[in-house]
Design an enzyme around this catalytic site. Structure first.
Site, mmCIF file in Angstrom:
data_model
loop_
_atom_site.group_PDB
_atom_site.id
_atom_site.type_symbol
_atom_site.label_atom_id
_atom_site.label_comp_id
_atom_site.label_asym_id
_atom_site.label_seq_id
_atom_site.Cartn_x
_atom_site.Cartn_y
_atom_site.Cartn_z
ATOM 1 N N ALA A 63 -1.133 1.080 0.249
ATOM 2 C CA ALA A 63 -0.477 -0.218 0.312
ATOM 3 C C ALA A 63 -1.333 -1.199 -0.480
ATOM 4 C CB ALA A 63 -0.377 -0.656 1.770
ATOM 5 N N GLY A 102 -0.958 4.669 2.073
ATOM 6 C CA GLY A 102 0.484 4.562 1.885
ATOM 7 C C GLY A 102 0.999 5.457 0.771
HETATM 8 N N1 3HC Z 1 -4.601 -2.387 -3.031
HETATM 9 C C1 3HC Z 1 -4.865 -3.308 -3.962
HETATM 10 N N2 3HC Z 1 -5.777 -3.139 -4.935
HETATM 11 C C2 3HC Z 1 -6.441 -1.974 -4.946
HETATM 12 C C3 3HC Z 1 -6.211 -0.962 -4.004
HETATM 13 C C4 3HC Z 1 -5.239 -1.205 -3.010
HETATM 14 N N3 3HC Z 1 -4.939 -0.291 -2.085
HETATM 15 N N4 3HC Z 1 -7.025 0.066 -4.277
HETATM 16 C C5 3HC Z 1 -7.739 -0.280 -5.356
HETATM 17 N N5 3HC Z 1 -7.372 -1.505 -5.766
HETATM 18 C C6 3HC Z 1 -7.869 -2.238 -6.921
HETATM 19 C C7 3HC Z 1 -9.307 -2.685 -6.736
HETATM 20 O O1 3HC Z 1 -9.366 -3.901 -6.025
HETATM 21 C C8 3HC Z 1 -9.772 -2.815 -8.158
HETATM 22 O O2 3HC Z 1 -9.251 -4.021 -8.637
HETATM 23 P P1 3HC Z 1 -9.991 -4.830 -9.797
HETATM 24 O O3 3HC Z 1 -10.014 -3.925 -10.983
HETATM 25 O O4 3HC Z 1 -9.190 -6.055 -9.958
HETATM 26 O O5 3HC Z 1 -11.355 -5.091 -9.265
HETATM 27 C C9 3HC Z 1 -9.036 -1.686 -8.856
HETATM 28 O O6 3HC Z 1 -7.944 -1.353 -8.017
HETATM 29 C C10 3HC Z 1 -9.863 -0.452 -9.082
HETATM 30 O O7 3HC Z 1 -10.477 -0.085 -7.851
HETATM 31 P P2 3HC Z 1 -11.982 0.411 -7.794
HETATM 32 O O8 3HC Z 1 -12.845 -0.527 -8.538
HETATM 33 O O9 3HC Z 1 -12.272 0.661 -6.362
HETATM 34 O O10 3HC Z 1 -11.877 1.759 -8.627
HETATM 35 P P3 3HC Z 1 -12.437 3.187 -8.265
HETATM 36 O O11 3HC Z 1 -11.982 4.082 -9.338
HETATM 37 O O12 3HC Z 1 -13.889 3.099 -7.961
HETATM 38 O O13 3HC Z 1 -11.712 3.608 -6.906
HETATM 39 C C11 3HC Z 1 -9.916 4.008 -5.391
HETATM 40 C C12 3HC Z 1 -10.329 3.785 -6.861
HETATM 41 C C13 3HC Z 1 -10.476 5.318 -4.879
HETATM 42 C C14 3HC Z 1 -8.406 4.032 -5.332
HETATM 43 C C15 3HC Z 1 -10.498 2.856 -4.527
HETATM 44 O O14 3HC Z 1 -10.118 1.625 -5.122
HETATM 45 C C16 3HC Z 1 -10.023 2.834 -3.121
HETATM 46 O O15 3HC Z 1 -10.568 3.535 -2.295
HETATM 47 N N6 3HC Z 1 -9.015 2.001 -2.826
HETATM 48 C C17 3HC Z 1 -8.571 1.756 -1.507
HETATM 49 C C18 3HC Z 1 -7.651 2.814 -1.032
HETATM 50 C C19 3HC Z 1 -7.158 2.472 0.342
HETATM 51 O O16 3HC Z 1 -7.860 2.008 1.203
HETATM 52 N N7 3HC Z 1 -5.859 2.739 0.566
HETATM 53 C C20 3HC Z 1 -5.257 2.499 1.830
HETATM 54 C C21 3HC Z 1 -4.711 1.121 1.844
HETATM 55 S S1 3HC Z 1 -4.110 0.687 3.423
HETATM 56 C C22 3HC Z 1 -2.610 1.426 3.515
HETATM 57 O O17 3HC Z 1 -2.213 2.146 2.633
HETATM 58 C C23 3HC Z 1 -1.820 1.072 4.716
HETATM 59 C C24 3HC Z 1 -0.636 1.978 4.886
HETATM 60 O O18 3HC Z 1 -1.006 3.037 5.722
HETATM 61 C C25 3HC Z 1 0.498 1.230 5.538
#
Ligand code: 3HC
Length: 682
Positions: A63, A102
Site C-alpha cells: 500500500a 498489499g
Molecule cells: N509506499 C510509498 N512509498 C514507498 C513504499 C510504499 N509502500 N515503499 C517504498 N517507497 C518509496 C520510498 O519511500 C522511496 O521513495 P523516495 O525515492 O522518494 O525516497 C522509494 O520508494 C524507494 O524505496 P527505498 O529507498 O526503500 O528503496 P530500496 O530499493 O532500498 O527498497 C523496498 C525497496 C524493499 C520496496 C523498500 O522501500 C520497502 O521495504 N518498502 C516498504 C514496503 C512495505 O512496508 N510494504 C507494506 C506497506 S503496508 C501495506 O501494504 C498495508 C496493506 O497490508 C493494507
C-alpha cells in the site's frame, strides 16, 4: 491525467500493467486504474483471461505508505482484491522485484501466481506496526497454513521466490521471460477450460487444524510489549481465518487493521520509515560522488579501528597512519584482535580475514596517504593537533581527495582552513556507541562542496551506515542534553539502575549509565556539573566500571547499583550542591530525558545544525537507540502536544535554564498552529 495502469489485448489475454515509479505502491490512482482495467477486461468478450504485471523495478511493494493517516479513497485495497478474486475470467499475477504487503495481497487475490526467480515476497506490515489488511491474513493461511503465514507476518522479512514456491504461496517461478510465461500460462488455462479455484475457497492450509491451532498458541506465547500489539492481532486474525467464514474473517481483519493504524506505535514506525528515506534528501542529492577505493585513516583508537574494519569489510584498500611505530603496532594489534574475535564467533571466515588484512597497510608517515581518495582523521579531540594534521594533509593528499575529521565536537571550518581545501573538507563522524548502529554524521561548512558531501554519503552507505547531514555536532549535543537530564535526576535522588531501568522500559536500547565508567559519568555530567568530574579526578578514579558494557544488561547496571562508591559520590555531590534527596519516579525520568531532547532539538533546528526535525529523530533512533516505534523525540513532541511540551519545559527552566529553555522556534510553531512534522517537507 493518464492512469498509471494500462491494459492491452494480447491474443485474447488482457495484459494489465501497473506503472507507478518507484515501487508501484498501491496508491489511489493505481487502485482506481486496476479496478477499471479489471472491469473493462472482464466485460470485453474478446478477453478470455487477465495477467497483472508491473513495469519498472517491482510488482507493487505494498500500500502507499504516504496515504496512511489520510482519509481513505475508494476503491480501497481490500475491495480491489475482492474484485479481482471474483473476476469470472482467470487472473494471473506475474511478480518481480519485491512483491510486499498489499502487493502480495493483490497477488493472493489472483487465481494463479508466478514470479521471477529473483523476486522476493513478504508481509513487512509489522515493521510499520500493522498487519496485512487487504485479505492477507485470511488468504495466506488458506494456502500455506498458520505456521508459515505467521512466520511471514510476524517476522516481517521477505522470502525468496523459490521458498515461496515451496511453501505453496506461488504456483510457478521462471528464470526469465516472466510476462511471456504468464501469458502462456493464461492461454493454457483458457484452453483447459476449468475455472481456477479462488483463494477464498482453497483449504490446503486448513488440512491439520490441530497443527494450525498449535502455531497460533505458540505465536501467542511470544512476549510483546503492550504498546506494540501488531503481532498479537496477527495471531488473532490468522486464527479467525480458520474459525470464521471468509467474509467475516475479512471484516475481522479490517477492524484489527484500523485499530492498529490508530496506535502511536504505527505512527512512530511509519514516521521512522519515511524519515529514514528522507535522510538522503539533501541539497547535495544527485551530485555524483568521486570514486573511493583507497581510504586513509589517521589514528587507530576506537573510532579509527572501527572505520578501518568496516572499510576492509566493504572491500576497500586502507592505509592506517599512527603517530609513531609503537602506536601503529598497538593499533594493528587492536584491529587484529577484533578480527580474530569475529572469526572465533563465526562472523568472519579465516579466508575473508586474510583477504581483508592483505588490503591493509600501516605507516607512521602522513605522506603515505598521498594516494588515498578519502582520508578520515580520528585522533583525540585536540584542535591544535588536528589543525596540524590537516595542514599537512593539505600538502600531501592527492588533488580531489576528500579530507574528513571524525571529530564529535570541534570546529570543522578551522580544519578546512588549515588544509587550505575547504571544498573538500568535512566532518565524518561514525557513531559507535551502539554496536553496528550504522550512523555517520556528516558535518559540512558553508564552503564544503557538493561532491565532498556526495562522496562521504556514498562511503557511509558502502560501509553500511546511514548518513545524517549536519552543519555542526548534532548527536553529540542531543546526547549531552539527554545525559545532563539523567544526571540531574541522579542528583535529585535517583540511582543509575533506576534511571537506566526507566529508560530501557521506555524502549531505549541503552541506558544512560550502562556503559559509563566513573570518569565517563563525571565528564558527561561535567558538561554542566564540573564538580563531580573534578571530585573523581582528584581521587584518581579513572576506569572504575559503573556499567560493564552495552551487551550485558542487566549485569552492567546491577554492578552500578551495587557500586557503593558511585552512590556515595552522588550523595556527596548532592550535599555539596545543597540538594535534598527526593523520590524520583519512572515517569519523571522518562519525561525529563525526553524533554531535554526536545529542548535541544529546537535549538539544533533553530541554528540550522539539522536540516529537519525528522533527521534529528533518525539520528537519535540509530545513534542513541531511541525506540523506533516512538518515532524519535521530535515526533514524540508532536504527539504529546507542543503546548504541553512547552509548559513542561517552562516548569523545569528555573532549575537549569541552559538545559530546559527551548529555542523560540517552539513558540513560533505554537503561534502558527504548526508541528515539527510540518517542517519535514515531503
Ligand atoms: N509506499 C510509498 N512509498 C514507498 C513504499 C510504499 N509502500 N515503499 C517504498 N517507497 C518509496 C520510498 O519511500 C522511496 O521513495 P523516495 O525515492 O522518494 O525516497 C522509494 O520508494 C524507494 O524505496 P527505498 O529507498 O526503500 O528503496 P530500496 O530499493 O532500498 O527498497 C523496498 C525497496 C524493499 C520496496 C523498500 O522501500 C520497502 O521495504 N518498502 C516498504 C514496503 C512495505 O512496508 N510494504 C507494506 C506497506 S503496508 C501495506 O501494504 C498495508 C496493506 O497490508 C493494507
Amino acid at each position: 491525467m493518464t492512469s498509471p495502469v494500462t491494459w492491452e489485448n494480447r491474443d485474447g489475454i488482457a495484459l494489465i500493467t501497473i506503472d507507478s515509479p518507484p515501487v508501484n505502491a498501491l496508491g489511489h490512482a493505481v487502485r482506481a486504474g486496476l479496478w477499471e482495467a479489471v472491469e473493462a477486461a472482464e466485460a470485453d468478450p474478446a478477453v478470455r483471461a487477465l495477467v497483472i504485471t508491473a513495469a519498472g523495478r517491482s510488482f507493487p511493494a505494498g500500500a502507499d505508505i504516504r496515504e496512511f493517516g489520510k482519509p481513505p479513497q475508494a476503491p480501497l485495497l481490500p475491495d480491489l482484491c475482492d474484485r479481482i478474486e471474483v473476476c469470472t475470467k482467470p487472473v494471473i499475477a506475474a511478480l518481480h522485484g519485491t512483491a510486499l504487503g498489499g502487493g502480495l495481497e493483490l497477488a493472493l487475490a489472483a487465481h494463479v501466481r508466478i514470479a521471477h526467480a529473483k523476486a522476493r515476497v513478504g508481509f513487512p506490515e509489522i515493521n510499520l506496526g500493522l498487519l496485512p489488511g487487504a485479505g492477507g491474513t485470511q488468504r495466506a493461511p488458506r494456502l500455506i497454513g498458520a505456521e508459515q503465514a505467521l512466520q511471514l507476518m510476524t517476522g516481517g522479512r521477505p522470502v525468496r521466490a523459490a521458498d515461496a514456491l515451496a511453501m505453496g504461496l506461488l504456483d510457478g517461478v521462471v528464470e526469465d521471460g516472466l510476462t511471456e510465461a504468464a501469458l502462456a500460462l493464461a492461454a493454457d488455462l483458457v484452453a483447459d477450460g476449468t475455472a481456477p479455484v479462488p483463494t477464498r475457497d482453497r483449504t490446503e492450509g486448513f488440512r491439520n487444524p490441530q497443527v494450525y491451532a498449535e502455531a497460533i498458541a505458540a505465536a501467542r506465547r511470544q512476549p510483546h510489549p503492550p504498546e506494540q500489539p501488531a503481532a498479537t492481532r496477527i495471531a488473532d486474525c490468522v486464527e479467525a481465518a480458520l474459525l470464521l467464514p471468509f467474509e467475516a474473517g475479512l471484516a475481522y481483519e479490517r477492524a484489527a487493521f484500523e485499530e492498529l493504524q490508530a496506535t502511536p506505535a504505527a505512527r512512530g514506525l511509519r514516521h521512522a520509515f519515511l524519515s529514514e528515506r528522507r535522510l538522503s534528501k539533501t541539497p547535495e542529492a544527485g551530485t555524483e560522488a568521486r570514486p573511493v577505493e583507497h581510504l586513509g585513516v589517521i589514528g587507530g583508537g576506537r573510532t579509527g579501528a572501527a572505520l578501518v574494519l568496516s572499510a576492509l569489510s566493504a572491500g576497500l584498500r586502507v592505509t592506517l597512519v599512527e603517530r609513531d611505530h609503537d602506536a601503529l603496532i598497538a593499533a594493528l594489534e587492536r584491529i587484529a584482535d577484533i578480527h580474530e574475535a569475529e572469526v572465533a564467533r563465526g562472523r568472519l571466515t579465516p579466508e575473508k580475514r586474510d583477504e581483508d588484512w592483505a588490503r591493509l597497510a600501516g605507516s607512521a608517515e602522513l605522506p603515505r596517504l598521498a594516494e588515498a581518495e578519502m582520508i578520515v582523521e580520528a585522533v583525540p579531540e585536540d584542535l591544535g593537533l588536528k589543525a596540524e594534521i590537516f595542514s599537512q594533509l593539505g600538502r600531501v593528499a592527492r588533488p580531489g581527495a576528500i579530507l574528513a575529521s571524525a571529530t564529535a565536537a570541534l570546529d570543522i571550518a578551522a580544519l578546512a582552513t588549515a588544509a587550505g581545501r575547504p571544498a573538500d573538507t568535512l566532518a565524518f563522524r561514525p557513531w559507535t556507541e551502539i554496536p553496528r548502529s550504522g550512523l555517520v554524521e556528516l558535518g559540512v561548512t558553508p564552503r564544503t562542496g557538493a561532491e565532498a558531501v556526495a562522496t562521504a554519503t556514498a562511503l557511509a552507505a558502502r560501509l553500511g551506515h546511514r548518513a545524517v547531514r549536519a552543519t555542526g555536532p548534532l548527536l553529540g549535543r542531543m546526547m549531552g542534553a539527554w545525559a545532563a537530564a539523567a544526571d540531574g535526576l541522579l542528583l535529585a535522588g535517583s540511582t543509575p539502575l533506576r534511571i537506566d531501568t526507566a529508560l530501557r522500559g521506555y524502549g531505549y536500547r541503552r541506558g544512560r549509565y550502562q556503559a559509563e565508567d566513573l570518569i565517563g559519568l563525571a565528564t558527561l555530567s561535567g558538561l554542566r556539573r564540573p564538580g563531580l568530574a573534578d571530585g573523581l579526578a582528584a581521587r584518581g578514579r579513572t576506569g572504575c566500571a559503573v556499567g560493564a558494557g552495552w551487551f550485558d544488561w542487566p549485569e552492567g547496571t546491577r554492578r552500578a547499583q551495587e557500586n557503593d562508591e558511585v552512590l556515595a559520590l552522588v550523595e556527596a555531590e548532592r550535599q555539596r550542591h545543597g540538594l535534598p534527596s527526593r523520590p524520583v519516579g519512572e515517569e519523571e525520568i522518562v519525561l525529563s530525558c525526553l524533554l531535554a531532547l526536545i529542548a535541544e532539538g529546537t535549538r539544533v533546528l533553530a541554528d540550522e545544525t539539522a536540516l529537519r526535525p525528522s533527521d534529528i529523530d533518525m539520528a537519535l533512533m540509530i545513534g542513541l537507540g531511541f525506540p523506533r516505534w516512538r518515532g524519535g523525540p521530535m515526533l514524540a513532541a508532536d504527539m504529546m502536544g507542543l503546548l504541553d511540551a512547552k509548559n513542561a519545559l517552562a516548569a523545569l527552566a528555573p532549575e537549569n535554564p541552559e538545559l530546559w529553555t527551548p529555542a523560540d522556534l517552539l513558540a513560533d510553531l505554537l503561534k502558527n498552529g504548526r508541528s515539527f512534522e510540518d517542517l519535514n517537507g515531503i
